[in-house]
Scaffold this motif. Structure first.
Motif, PDB file in Angstrom:
ATOM      1  N   LEU A 180       0.833  -1.202   0.000  1.00 16.29           N
ATOM      2  CA  LEU A 180       0.000   0.000   0.000  1.00 16.29           C
ATOM      3  C   LEU A 180       0.868   1.253   0.000  1.00 16.29           C
ATOM      4  CD1 LEU A 180      -2.653  -0.948   2.722  1.00 16.29           C
ATOM      5  CD2 LEU A 180      -3.017  -0.841   0.255  1.00 16.29           C
ATOM      6  N   PRO A 181       0.420   2.284  -0.666  1.00 14.84           N
ATOM      7  CA  PRO A 181       1.123   3.555  -0.615  1.00 14.84           C
ATOM      8  C   PRO A 181       0.914   4.206   0.752  1.00 14.84           C
ATOM      9  CG  PRO A 181      -0.905   3.778  -1.858  1.00 14.84           C
ATOM     10  CD  PRO A 181      -0.757   2.316  -1.553  1.00 14.84           C
ATOM     11  N   PRO A 182       1.638   5.273   1.061  1.00 14.81           N
ATOM     12  CA  PRO A 182       1.463   5.949   2.353  1.00 14.81           C
ATOM     13  C   PRO A 182       0.003   6.383   2.556  1.00 14.81           C
ATOM     14  CG  PRO A 182       3.428   6.773   1.239  1.00 14.81           C
ATOM     15  CD  PRO A 182       2.695   5.892   0.250  1.00 14.81           C
ATOM     16  N   LEU A 183      -0.533   6.115   3.762  1.00 10.61           N
ATOM     17  CA  LEU A 183      -1.930   6.437   4.033  1.00 10.61           C
ATOM     18  C   LEU A 183      -2.191   7.938   3.986  1.00 10.61           C
ATOM     19  CD1 LEU A 183      -2.791   3.918   6.900  1.00 10.61           C
ATOM     20  CD2 LEU A 183      -3.321   3.771   4.464  1.00 10.61           C
ATOM     21  N   ASN A 184      -1.192   8.738   4.351  1.00 15.03           N
ATOM     22  CA  ASN A 184      -1.361  10.195   4.288  1.00 15.03           C
ATOM     23  C   ASN A 184      -1.589  10.644   2.847  1.00 15.03           C
ATOM     24  OD1 ASN A 184      -1.496  12.810   5.377  1.00 15.03           O
ATOM     25  ND2 ASN A 184       0.654  13.181   4.866  1.00 15.03           N
ATOM     26  N   ALA A 185      -0.859   9.998   1.921  1.00 18.71           N
ATOM     27  CA  ALA A 185      -1.024  10.346   0.507  1.00 18.71           C
ATOM     28  C   ALA A 185      -2.408   9.914   0.018  1.00 18.71           C
ATOM     29  CB  ALA A 185       0.073   9.671  -0.319  1.00 18.71           C
ATOM     30  N   LEU A 186      -2.904   8.777   0.484  1.00 18.47           N
ATOM     31  CA  LEU A 186      -4.235   8.316   0.080  1.00 18.47           C
ATOM     32  C   LEU A 186      -5.325   9.257   0.603  1.00 18.47           C
ATOM     33  CD1 LEU A 186      -3.926   4.450   0.611  1.00 18.47           C
ATOM     34  CD2 LEU A 186      -4.183   5.665  -1.568  1.00 18.47           C
ATOM     35  N   GLN A 187      -5.182   9.693   1.866  1.00 16.22           N
ATOM     36  CA  GLN A 187      -6.168  10.619   2.410  1.00 16.22           C
ATOM     37  C   GLN A 187      -6.146  11.945   1.648  1.00 16.22           C
ATOM     38  OE1 GLN A 187      -5.440  12.147   6.353  1.00 16.22           O
ATOM     39  NE2 GLN A 187      -7.616  12.475   6.744  1.00 16.22           N
ATOM     40  N   THR A 188      -4.959  12.417   1.334  1.00 18.09           N
ATOM     41  CA  THR A 188      -4.837  13.663   0.578  1.00 18.09           C
ATOM     42  C   THR A 188      -5.469  13.520  -0.801  1.00 18.09           C
ATOM     43  OG1 THR A 188      -2.781  14.202   1.727  1.00 18.09           O
ATOM     44  CG2 THR A 188      -3.211  15.353  -0.346  1.00 18.09           C
ATOM     45  N   PHE A 189      -5.264  12.368  -1.436  1.00 13.58           N
ATOM     46  CA  PHE A 189      -5.879  12.124  -2.740  1.00 13.58           C
ATOM     47  C   PHE A 189      -7.404  12.142  -2.628  1.00 13.58           C
ATOM     48  CE2 PHE A 189      -7.893   8.804  -5.362  1.00 13.58           C
ATOM     49  CZ  PHE A 189      -7.801   9.423  -6.601  1.00 13.58           C
ATOM     50  N   GLU A 190      -7.965  11.491  -1.616  1.00 11.72           N
ATOM     51  CA  GLU A 190      -9.419  11.427  -1.465  1.00 11.72           C
ATOM     52  C   GLU A 190     -10.016  12.820  -1.311  1.00 11.72           C
ATOM     53  OE1 GLU A 190     -13.274  11.497   0.275  1.00 11.72           O
ATOM     54  OE2 GLU A 190     -11.484  12.089   1.378  1.00 11.72           O
ATOM     55  N   VAL A 191      -9.398  13.646  -0.487  1.00 15.21           N
ATOM     56  CA  VAL A 191      -9.922  15.002  -0.261  1.00 15.21           C
ATOM     57  C   VAL A 191      -9.800  15.837  -1.536  1.00 15.21           C
ATOM     58  CG1 VAL A 191      -9.646  17.121   1.077  1.00 15.21           C
ATOM     59  CG2 VAL A 191      -9.396  14.896   2.195  1.00 15.21           C
ATOM     60  N   THR A 192      -8.676  15.726  -2.218  1.00 12.97           N
ATOM     61  CA  THR A 192      -8.467  16.502  -3.443  1.00 12.97           C
ATOM     62  C   THR A 192      -9.420  16.055  -4.542  1.00 12.97           C
ATOM     63  OG1 THR A 192      -6.120  16.687  -2.858  1.00 12.97           O
ATOM     64  CG2 THR A 192      -6.739  17.277  -5.106  1.00 12.97           C
ATOM     65  N   ALA A 204      -6.427  21.774   0.686  1.00 14.03           N
ATOM     66  CA  ALA A 204      -5.494  22.333   1.662  1.00 14.03           C
ATOM     67  C   ALA A 204      -6.238  22.947   2.836  1.00 14.03           C
ATOM     68  CB  ALA A 204      -4.604  23.381   0.981  1.00 14.03           C
ATOM     69  N   GLU A 205      -7.350  23.625   2.551  1.00 13.32           N
ATOM     70  CA  GLU A 205      -8.131  24.243   3.624  1.00 13.32           C
ATOM     71  C   GLU A 205      -8.750  23.182   4.535  1.00 13.32           C
ATOM     72  OE1 GLU A 205     -10.933  26.730   1.636  1.00 13.32           O
ATOM     73  OE2 GLU A 205      -9.426  28.192   0.975  1.00 13.32           O
ATOM     74  N   GLU A 206      -9.253  22.088   3.958  1.00 15.75           N
ATOM     75  CA  GLU A 206      -9.863  21.043   4.789  1.00 15.75           C
ATOM     76  C   GLU A 206      -8.824  20.351   5.660  1.00 15.75           C
ATOM     77  OE1 GLU A 206     -12.196  16.776   4.225  1.00 15.75           O
ATOM     78  OE2 GLU A 206     -12.672  18.452   2.891  1.00 15.75           O
ATOM     79  N   LEU A 207      -7.646  20.108   5.121  1.00 19.52           N
ATOM     80  CA  LEU A 207      -6.610  19.397   5.860  1.00 19.52           C
ATOM     81  C   LEU A 207      -5.697  20.321   6.646  1.00 19.52           C
ATOM     82  CD1 LEU A 207      -5.640  16.730   3.166  1.00 19.52           C
ATOM     83  CD2 LEU A 207      -7.072  16.422   5.198  1.00 19.52           C
ATOM     84  N   ASP A 208      -5.946  21.636   6.521  1.00 18.94           N
ATOM     85  CA  ASP A 208      -5.174  22.643   7.254  1.00 18.94           C
ATOM     86  C   ASP A 208      -3.683  22.558   6.940  1.00 18.94           C
ATOM     87  OD1 ASP A 208      -4.901  24.818   8.934  1.00 18.94           O
ATOM     88  OD2 ASP A 208      -4.683  23.610  10.753  1.00 18.94           O
ATOM     89  N   VAL A 209      -3.382  22.449   5.640  1.00 22.35           N
ATOM     90  CA  VAL A 209      -1.996  22.479   5.156  1.00 22.35           C
ATOM     91  C   VAL A 209      -1.937  23.444   3.976  1.00 22.35           C
ATOM     92  CG1 VAL A 209      -1.512  20.121   5.928  1.00 22.35           C
ATOM     93  CG2 VAL A 209      -2.395  20.510   3.612  1.00 22.35           C
ATOM     94  N   THR A 210      -0.790  23.569   3.364  1.00 23.69           N
ATOM     95  CA  THR A 210      -0.638  24.456   2.219  1.00 23.69           C
ATOM     96  C   THR A 210      -0.941  23.700   0.928  1.00 23.69           C
ATOM     97  OG1 THR A 210       1.691  23.916   1.897  1.00 23.69           O
ATOM     98  CG2 THR A 210       1.171  25.716   3.422  1.00 23.69           C
ATOM     99  N   PRO A 211      -1.340  24.401  -0.146  1.00 28.03           N
ATOM    100  CA  PRO A 211      -1.519  23.743  -1.435  1.00 28.03           C
ATOM    101  C   PRO A 211      -0.259  23.030  -1.916  1.00 28.03           C
ATOM    102  CG  PRO A 211      -2.557  25.900  -1.466  1.00 28.03           C
ATOM    103  CD  PRO A 211      -1.770  25.822  -0.182  1.00 28.03           C
TER     104      PRO A 211
END
Length: 308
Positions: free
Chosen positions: A4-16, A26-33
């Protein structure tokens, strides 16, 4: 072992993919674009395929992205559901309740010892605020709200309605200017508190004098507080007459700290317990709501009224 790829990357993909926007993700995850773009690149490098078409705008999913998105979305939903189920096991005994400051101080807190005796297994935490909390964020499990009782999307249990009547220290009735009729109030300071979330129909002094047939009196002078509880304390101290909720002054009237010298009253609003219908802590919530209903019913019973 699963590859499996990194779970953080999968979560970021789902939100994007859900927003089709790096900025909104970025706004939902409170990080930068930039951080979003970096995580997407990690995932694309791991899979060896492009997941988004970045040009021309707007952002769209590639064929590979369309294949991956529902699988990732559904998997994260199942994980969230499993966590929610775990949170409603017996080990989850903390119940966080949002309540207005005056209701907490003048009604709820004096009665909480009874709840703690009857429900020692529940760790109750109160958050006082006059602002409406977002129950969808689940930082608060239950809210006791004051208003007209219309709360879309929430389960609602009406607790009680109130009326607003003038209250003052018994000492004011023994002075030079007794209070026997509404017009007598012109001889006494009026105590005010701010109604922030209500319109011109708020139960304030202006509307009370209108109900008393004395619209010519402009009740603007006197002390003004941002909290009803402070106006109540000022009335107890003999600093003037306050127009207060019958619920909030019930104990002070019963103890003789305050009197209600006039019968003219204004209808207030309702106190209601509100919560998410499918909340993972619903069992705990219902225990507290049932206790509230029991306490209200007990205090409104004829026996209580005669002995109070």
């Amino acid at each position: 072992m699963r590859s499996l790829p990194p779970l953080n990357a999968l979560q970021t993909f789902e939100v994007t993919a859900r927003h089709l926007s790096f900025q909104q993700a970025a706004e939902e995850l409170d990080v930068t674009p930039t951080a979003i773009s970096h995580q997407i690149k990690i995932l694309e490098d791991y899979l060896g395929v492009s997941l988004f078409r970045r040009r021309p705008r707007p952002l769209t999913l590639t064929e590979a992205g369309n294949l991956l998105y529902p699988a990732v979305r559904d998997s994260l939903d199942r994980i969230a559901a499993a966590i929610a189920q775990l949170q409603q096991t017996p080990e989850s005994t903390t119940l966080t309740v949002s309540v207005t400051t005056v209701f907490a101080a003048k009604w709820l807190v004096p009665r909480l010892s009874h709840f703690q005796r009857t429900h020692p297994d529940i760790d109750l935490r109160l958050q006082t605020s006059n602002d409406v909390v977002d129950l969808g964020k689940q930082t608060v499990d239950l809210a006791i709200r004051y208003g007209r009782g219309n709360y879309p999307g929430l389960a609602v249990c009406k607790l009680m309605s109130d009326v607003f009547m003038p209250v003052c220290s018994p000492r004011l009735l023994k002075g030079k200017h007794s209070i026997q009729k509404p017009a007598d109030l012109v001889h006494h300071p009026l105590l005010h508190f701010e109604w922030i979330h209500f319109d011109t129909d708020a139960p304030d002094w202006k509307n009370w004098f209108k109900a008393a047939g004395l619209e010519t009196i402009v009740p603007d002078d006197g002390l003004t507080f941002n909290e009803e509880s402070l106006a109540i304390q000022a009335a107890i101290a003999g600093q003037g007459v306050a127009l207060c909720s019958s619920i909030h002054v019930a104990d002070d009237v019963a103890l003789g700290f305050l009197v209600q010298p006039l019968d003219v009253s204004l209808t207030g609003f309702n106190y209601s317990a509100v919560y998410l219908e499918n909340h993972p802590k619903k069992a705990l919530i219902l225990k507290f709501v049932d206790w509230l209903v029991e306490m209200v019913a007990d205090e409104l019973s004829p026996t209580k009224a005669k002995t109070g």
